[in-house]
Enzyme design. Structure first.
Site, mmCIF file in Angstrom:
data_model
loop_
_atom_site.group_PDB
_atom_site.id
_atom_site.type_symbol
_atom_site.label_atom_id
_atom_site.label_comp_id
_atom_site.label_asym_id
_atom_site.label_seq_id
_atom_site.Cartn_x
_atom_site.Cartn_y
_atom_site.Cartn_z
ATOM 1 C CB CYS A 64 41.128 46.181 51.497
ATOM 2 S SG CYS A 64 41.943 46.727 50.042
ATOM 3 C CG HIS A 107 39.741 48.980 54.132
ATOM 4 N ND1 HIS A 107 40.563 48.980 55.026
ATOM 5 C CD2 HIS A 107 40.482 49.731 53.393
ATOM 6 C CE1 HIS A 107 41.586 48.438 54.445
ATOM 7 N NE2 HIS A 107 41.639 49.086 53.243
ATOM 8 C CD GLU A 151 38.530 48.546 58.210
ATOM 9 O OE1 GLU A 151 39.000 48.573 57.513
ATOM 10 O OE2 GLU A 151 37.571 47.911 57.637
#
Length: 240
Positions: free
Chosen positions: A116, A219, A221
């Site tokens: 990001c 993102h 994650e």
């Protein structure tokens, strides 16, 4: 019995906040899922405070670098912009540190994953520029600051064939989350765009001159798709 395989140590940049909320004094922060994603992929996360003068010592400790996101922006002066959009929020010491350690990691051919805002910094370090506020520069933009929760998809991206990202994910498109008002505008010399949104916004970049220099605007994650987990696994593998 063979010894367990050593986990590569992955430097993960922290966010920083002024006094208020968690502490009456300045404080660092990071979402837990950054660490969780690194561990799940086989790495050992090591969070990095913003100490520009200690960059070389940090680099001696890590095998790869994750530059994280955050609710702030890169100083437009760093990519040659004459004006700063009213929405731009700066965190000067964080940017100074992340710029220096990203630049040195690339020079040292350490694997780098920009996420990001981390992709935006990576793009500028590599000689690119940024859109300062998507609604002002992109015609009929998608909701890049998605209204639904960040652990759900916000839109899809098209993955460019022949790129490292395509090789990693094996996908022509990915469902991604979206939490940004800026994006890469032009990429630097030798840098390749590897993903775009339907409205034309650049969603991923990579530098094929290095073994692993990859940025994604979403993102991963959060593991929205299997492609997200593949990104982290490929990054950790490159750091071994």
């Amino acid at each position: 019995m063979s010894a367990p395989t050593k986990r590569p140590t992955i430097g993960v940049t922290l966010d920083s906040e002024e006094p208020g909320g968690y502490s009456k004094f300045p404080w660092y922060a990071a979402r837990q899922n950054y660490a969780d994603a690194v561990v799940k992929a086989g790495g050992l996360p090591l969070f990095l405070p913003h100490e520009p003068d200690q960059v070389e010592e940090y680099l001696a400790l890590i095998d790869g670098l994750v530059v994280t996101g955050g609710a702030f922006d890169i100083d437009p002066a760093l990519f040659g912009a004459a004006e700063k959009h009213p929405t731009v929020k700066l965190k000067g010491r964080r940017t100074q540190f992340e710029w220096k350690i990203t630049q040195r990691a690339i020079e040292s051919d350490l694997p780098v994953l920009g996420i990001c805002g981390g992709q935006q910094l990576l793009n500028v370090v590599l000689g690119g520029t940024l859109i300062q506020h998507i609604p002002d520069e992109v015609e009929a933009p998608l909701a890049h600051e998605q209204p639904n929760p960040r652990d759900e998809p916000g839109h899809s991206v098209t993955v460019e064939k022949g790129t490292l990202l395509h090789k990693i994910t094996g996908a022509a498109s990915l469902e991604v989350n979206s939490a940004h008002h800026q994006a890469a505008k032009a990429v630097g010399p030798g840098v390749r765009i590897n993903a775009t949104a339907e409205d034309g916004v650049i969603e991923g970049i990579e530098d094929p001159r290095h073994r692993f220099v990859l940025g994604v605007q979403w993102h991963p994650e959060f593991s929205i798709s299997s492609g997200d987990e593949k990104i982290f696994r490929a990054f950790i593998e490159a750091a071994r």
